[in-house]
Motif scaffolding. Structure first.
Motif, PDB file in Angstrom:
ATOM      1  N   VAL A   1      15.963  51.034  29.133  1.00  0.00           N
ATOM      2  CA  VAL A   1      16.432  51.584  30.327  1.00  0.00           C
ATOM      3  C   VAL A   1      16.347  50.701  31.470  1.00  0.00           C
ATOM      4  O   VAL A   1      15.477  50.089  31.698  1.00  0.00           O
ATOM      5  CB  VAL A   1      15.458  52.740  30.758  1.00  0.00           C
ATOM      6  N   SER A   2      17.678  50.281  31.814  1.00  0.00           N
ATOM      7  CA  SER A   2      17.889  49.394  32.756  1.00  0.00           C
ATOM      8  C   SER A   2      17.217  49.674  34.100  1.00  0.00           C
ATOM      9  O   SER A   2      16.934  50.789  34.514  1.00  0.00           O
ATOM     10  CB  SER A   2      19.645  49.090  33.079  1.00  0.00           C
ATOM     11  N   THR A   3      16.464  48.669  34.796  1.00  0.00           N
ATOM     12  CA  THR A   3      16.022  48.896  36.051  1.00  0.00           C
ATOM     13  C   THR A   3      16.828  48.026  37.105  1.00  0.00           C
ATOM     14  O   THR A   3      16.739  48.408  38.249  1.00  0.00           O
ATOM     15  CB  THR A   3      14.728  48.253  36.124  1.00  0.00           C
ATOM     16  N   ALA A   4      17.240  46.746  36.895  1.00  0.00           N
ATOM     17  CA  ALA A   4      17.863  45.921  37.820  1.00  0.00           C
ATOM     18  C   ALA A   4      18.937  45.276  37.234  1.00  0.00           C
ATOM     19  O   ALA A   4      18.640  44.788  35.803  1.00  0.00           O
ATOM     20  CB  ALA A   4      17.042  45.139  38.467  1.00  0.00           C
ATOM     21  N   ILE A   5      19.953  44.649  37.642  1.00  0.00           N
ATOM     22  CA  ILE A   5      21.174  43.855  37.189  1.00  0.00           C
ATOM     23  C   ILE A   5      21.709  43.065  38.034  1.00  0.00           C
ATOM     24  O   ILE A   5      21.801  43.156  39.227  1.00  0.00           O
ATOM     25  CB  ILE A   5      22.468  45.020  36.673  1.00  0.00           C
ATOM     26  N   GLY A   6      21.623  41.711  37.453  1.00  0.00           N
ATOM     27  CA  GLY A   6      22.105  40.677  38.214  1.00  0.00           C
ATOM     28  C   GLY A   6      23.376  40.309  37.897  1.00  0.00           C
ATOM     29  O   GLY A   6      23.841  40.146  36.912  1.00  0.00           O
ATOM     30  N   MET A   7      24.235  40.606  39.262  1.00  0.00           N
ATOM     31  CA  MET A   7      25.924  40.666  39.023  1.00  0.00           C
ATOM     32  C   MET A   7      26.401  39.184  39.846  1.00  0.00           C
ATOM     33  O   MET A   7      25.840  39.226  41.006  1.00  0.00           O
ATOM     34  CB  MET A   7      26.420  41.855  39.458  1.00  0.00           C
ATOM     35  N   ARG A   8      27.230  38.737  39.030  1.00  0.00           N
ATOM     36  CA  ARG A   8      27.981  37.333  39.909  1.00  0.00           C
ATOM     37  C   ARG A   8      29.073  38.030  40.669  1.00  0.00           C
ATOM     38  O   ARG A   8      29.520  38.992  40.534  1.00  0.00           O
ATOM     39  CB  ARG A   8      28.610  36.671  38.779  1.00  0.00           C
ATOM     40  N   THR A   9      28.817  37.452  41.987  1.00  0.00           N
ATOM     41  CA  THR A   9      29.721  37.751  43.109  1.00  0.00           C
ATOM     42  C   THR A   9      30.378  36.794  43.573  1.00  0.00           C
ATOM     43  O   THR A   9      30.524  35.637  43.242  1.00  0.00           O
ATOM     44  CB  THR A   9      28.774  38.167  44.341  1.00  0.00           C
ATOM     45  N   VAL A  10      31.612  37.069  44.626  1.00  0.00           N
ATOM     46  CA  VAL A  10      32.473  36.015  45.194  1.00  0.00           C
ATOM     47  C   VAL A  10      32.452  36.340  46.845  1.00  0.00           C
ATOM     48  O   VAL A  10      31.885  37.182  47.211  1.00  0.00           O
ATOM     49  CB  VAL A  10      33.681  36.398  44.436  1.00  0.00           C
ATOM     50  N   ARG A  11      33.092  35.500  47.388  1.00  0.00           N
ATOM     51  CA  ARG A  11      33.093  35.495  49.029  1.00  0.00           C
ATOM     52  C   ARG A  11      33.879  36.862  48.928  1.00  0.00           C
ATOM     53  O   ARG A  11      34.987  37.451  48.439  1.00  0.00           O
ATOM     54  CB  ARG A  11      33.674  34.367  49.378  1.00  0.00           C
ATOM     55  N   LEU A  12      33.378  37.514  50.198  1.00  0.00           N
ATOM     56  CA  LEU A  12      34.252  38.689  50.515  1.00  0.00           C
ATOM     57  C   LEU A  12      35.681  38.619  50.845  1.00  0.00           C
ATOM     58  O   LEU A  12      35.889  37.654  51.174  1.00  0.00           O
ATOM     59  CB  LEU A  12      33.675  39.040  52.027  1.00  0.00           C
ATOM     60  N   TYR A  13      36.384  39.492  50.206  1.00  0.00           N
ATOM     61  CA  TYR A  13      37.725  39.305  50.369  1.00  0.00           C
ATOM     62  C   TYR A  13      38.553  40.674  50.598  1.00  0.00           C
ATOM     63  O   TYR A  13      37.964  41.747  50.620  1.00  0.00           O
ATOM     64  CB  TYR A  13      38.333  38.788  49.035  1.00  0.00           C
ATOM     65  N   GLY A  14      39.610  40.741  51.006  1.00  0.00           N
ATOM     66  CA  GLY A  14      40.443  41.867  51.360  1.00  0.00           C
ATOM     67  C   GLY A  14      41.361  42.076  50.000  1.00  0.00           C
ATOM     68  O   GLY A  14      42.006  41.164  49.382  1.00  0.00           O
ATOM     69  N   LEU A  15      42.204  43.151  50.183  1.00  0.00           N
ATOM     70  CA  LEU A  15      43.197  43.649  49.348  1.00  0.00           C
ATOM     71  C   LEU A  15      44.299  44.319  50.059  1.00  0.00           C
ATOM     72  O   LEU A  15      44.061  45.204  50.799  1.00  0.00           O
ATOM     73  CB  LEU A  15      42.975  44.569  48.198  1.00  0.00           C
ATOM     74  N   HIS A  16      45.694  44.006  49.291  1.00  0.00           N
ATOM     75  CA  HIS A  16      46.894  44.703  50.152  1.00  0.00           C
ATOM     76  C   HIS A  16      47.500  45.669  48.890  1.00  0.00           C
ATOM     77  O   HIS A  16      47.801  44.838  47.768  1.00  0.00           O
ATOM     78  CB  HIS A  16      47.902  43.893  50.568  1.00  0.00           C
ATOM     79  N   GLU A  17      47.360  46.801  48.917  1.00  0.00           N
ATOM     80  CA  GLU A  17      47.790  47.630  47.785  1.00  0.00           C
ATOM     81  C   GLU A  17      49.273  48.007  48.083  1.00  0.00           C
ATOM     82  O   GLU A  17      49.674  48.387  49.057  1.00  0.00           O
ATOM     83  CB  GLU A  17      46.954  48.686  47.649  1.00  0.00           C
ATOM     84  N   ARG A  18      50.096  47.999  47.111  1.00  0.00           N
ATOM     85  CA  ARG A  18      51.408  48.715  47.231  1.00  0.00           C
ATOM     86  C   ARG A  18      51.707  49.660  46.009  1.00  0.00           C
ATOM     87  O   ARG A  18      51.327  49.104  44.705  1.00  0.00           O
ATOM     88  CB  ARG A  18      52.585  47.611  47.294  1.00  0.00           C
ATOM     89  N   ASN A  19      52.289  50.828  46.023  1.00  0.00           N
ATOM     90  CA  ASN A  19      52.450  51.875  44.987  1.00  0.00           C
ATOM     91  C   ASN A  19      54.088  51.990  45.156  1.00  0.00           C
ATOM     92  O   ASN A  19      54.549  52.323  46.344  1.00  0.00           O
ATOM     93  CB  ASN A  19      51.641  53.160  44.977  1.00  0.00           C
ATOM     94  N   TRP A  20      54.772  52.119  44.205  1.00  0.00           N
ATOM     95  CA  TRP A  20      56.179  52.581  44.140  1.00  0.00           C
ATOM     96  C   TRP A  20      56.664  53.369  42.751  1.00  0.00           C
ATOM     97  O   TRP A  20      56.036  53.080  41.802  1.00  0.00           O
ATOM     98  CB  TRP A  20      56.922  51.527  44.543  1.00  0.00           C
ATOM     99  N   LEU A  21      57.674  54.134  42.950  1.00  0.00           N
ATOM    100  CA  LEU A  21      57.995  54.891  41.680  1.00  0.00           C
ATOM    101  C   LEU A  21      59.348  53.988  40.907  1.00  0.00           C
ATOM    102  O   LEU A  21      60.214  53.342  41.894  1.00  0.00           O
ATOM    103  CB  LEU A  21      58.433  56.082  41.896  1.00  0.00           C
ATOM    104  N   GLU A  22      59.524  54.125  39.603  1.00  0.00           N
ATOM    105  CA  GLU A  22      60.723  53.391  38.913  1.00  0.00           C
ATOM    106  C   GLU A  22      60.968  53.882  37.693  1.00  0.00           C
ATOM    107  O   GLU A  22      59.956  54.609  37.185  1.00  0.00           O
ATOM    108  CB  GLU A  22      60.558  51.811  39.185  1.00  0.00           C
ATOM    109  N   THR A  23      61.871  53.645  37.165  1.00  0.00           N
ATOM    110  CA  THR A  23      62.051  53.885  35.661  1.00  0.00           C
ATOM    111  C   THR A  23      60.882  53.188  34.942  1.00  0.00           C
ATOM    112  O   THR A  23      60.603  51.969  35.137  1.00  0.00           O
ATOM    113  CB  THR A  23      63.565  53.667  35.184  1.00  0.00           C
TER     114      THR A  23
END
Length: 392
Positions: free
Chosen positions: A165-187
């Motif tokens: 049963v896990s108690t703690a997990i060490g996760m590799r991280t990166v510098r804080l960053y943002g994202l720009h999302e685009r969604n569109w419909l197509e064939t």
């Protein structure tokens, strides 16, 4: 202590189950030691897996109080195993850090997401388990153990709670960053023709194919500086639009309708061929299906039982309303996934047997040998996992 439990979709129910909620690691150790020699003990998080890891009669232990950021050492953040993914982003942002990647559902507890190989998308970007640098857990003897590298960590990355049963997990991280999302419909033809170029050009690219219209929703996410003026209005599924903000704010999408899901990781070079075969089969068998087929790319990793072990994959998933019987849909899809060399996502529906899995995971025997050191009495094995994986 609470009684009764079911998973998010309602496909797995344990009526009358005892659910212990230890307040800290010492209480968890006591819970595990008290269960030794009795019936199976299984951990629960958000219950966002669709397979019966948990069975009526099992003892259940919730990780909901083992939460929070415990430390940050360089780029490794140690988080309580029960921390939900949606809480990790703001915790890391206060330290100027972020997860390298995550999926578009963020309700899972970290331990469950890691243990099942849960992932996002992006060429060169791995699953959550691939970012694990350290695992702390309580083993089947009730001993607190730390795994911080080597083949043991590679075996334990995706292990469905079988090492403890896990108690703690060490996760590799990166510098804080943002994202720009685009969604569109197509064939669909436009989506397939452009997919590889888009996957190379964008940090993240995926698409959803809609069987009832035979059209696609394409999506890209590109890294940006964290904007001073975010735009975070939810883009309704199927709509066109864009938004931007800190990565942890943009990754998730609302999932209000409940469903069951099957997903296979197909070697990337066979992914589009697999999708084309699946498209033809579903158009013939389920032409009115309103639930989408999702297509993503995930990088290879070193986990012994990871669906992405050693190979870049196309993760292809099919969905069905949780109020309907999903088996007819899954019975059409699964042989197609298997014919293209796919491995199942461990937290999502699949109907393979032990021999099929041994063929997909040549290190399964070594995994069992190592598991025996962590859980010699099979306290965590459970009926479904024993039937699927065996004991040795």
């Amino acid at each position: 202590m609470s009684a009764g439990w079911e998973n998010w979709s309602g496909s797995v129910r344990c009526p009358g189950a005892e659910v212990a909620v230890p307040a800290d690691v010492d209480a968890l150790v006591a819970t595990v030691r008290a269960a030794a020699g009795e019936r199976c003990l299984r951990a629960v998080g958000s219950g966002h897996s669709f397979v019966p890891f948990w069975q009526p009669g099992d003892r259940l232990v919730s990780l909901e109080k083992l939460r929070g950021l415990q430390s940050l050492d360089g780029d490794v953040a140690v988080l309580g195993a029960g921390t939900p993914i949606h809480a990790i982003g703001p915790l890391l942002a206060q330290q100027g850090r972020a997860l390298p990647n995550q999926g578009d559902i963020d309700r899972q507890a970290l331990a469950g997401a890691v243990a099942t190989g849960t992932h996002g998308t992006g060429r060169g970007l791995g699953s959550l388990s691939s970012a694990v640098e350290r695992l702390e857990l309580v083993d089947g003897r009730g001993e607190l153990r730390c795994i911080d590298g080597g083949e043991v960590l590679d075996a334990a990355r995706v292990s469905f709670g079988l090492f403890g049963v896990s108690t703690a997990i060490g996760m590799r991280t990166v510098r804080l960053y943002g994202l720009h999302e685009r969604n569109w419909l197509e064939t669909t033809e436009e989506t397939l023709a452009a997919f590889e170029a888009r996957a190379d050009a964008h940090r993240h690219h995926e698409f959803w194919w809609l069987p009832n219209s035979d059209a696609c929703i394409a999506k890209t996410l590109d890294a940006i500086d964290v904007p001073a003026a975010p735009r975070l209005d939810e883009i309704p599924f199927g709509a066109e639009g864009e938004r931007w903000g800190a990565a942890w704010q943009v990754f998730p999408s609302a999932r209000e309708l409940r469903f069951n899901e099957m997903e296979y990781a197909v070697p990337a070079e066979r992914g589009l061929d697999c999708f084309r075969a699946l498209r033809a089969a579903l158009r013939a068998a389920f032409p009115k299906l309103p639930w989408p087929v999702e297509y993503r790319i995930v990088a290879a990793d070193e986990g012994w039982l990871s669906p992405t072990a050693g190979v870049e994959v196309a993760a292809i998933s099919v969905h069905q309303d949780a109020r309907r019987d999903a088996r007819p849909l899954f019975d059409v899809a699964e042989p197609i996934f298997r014919a293209h060399g796919g491995r199942p996502h461990w937290g999502k529906c699949q109907f393979l047997d032990r021999e099929m899995l041994r063929a997909l995971y040549p290190r399964l025997g070594e995994f069992h040998a190592l598991r025996a050191d962590f859980d010699p009495q099979d306290l965590f094995l459970g009926a479904w996992l024993e039937a699927l994986l065996g004991r040795t």
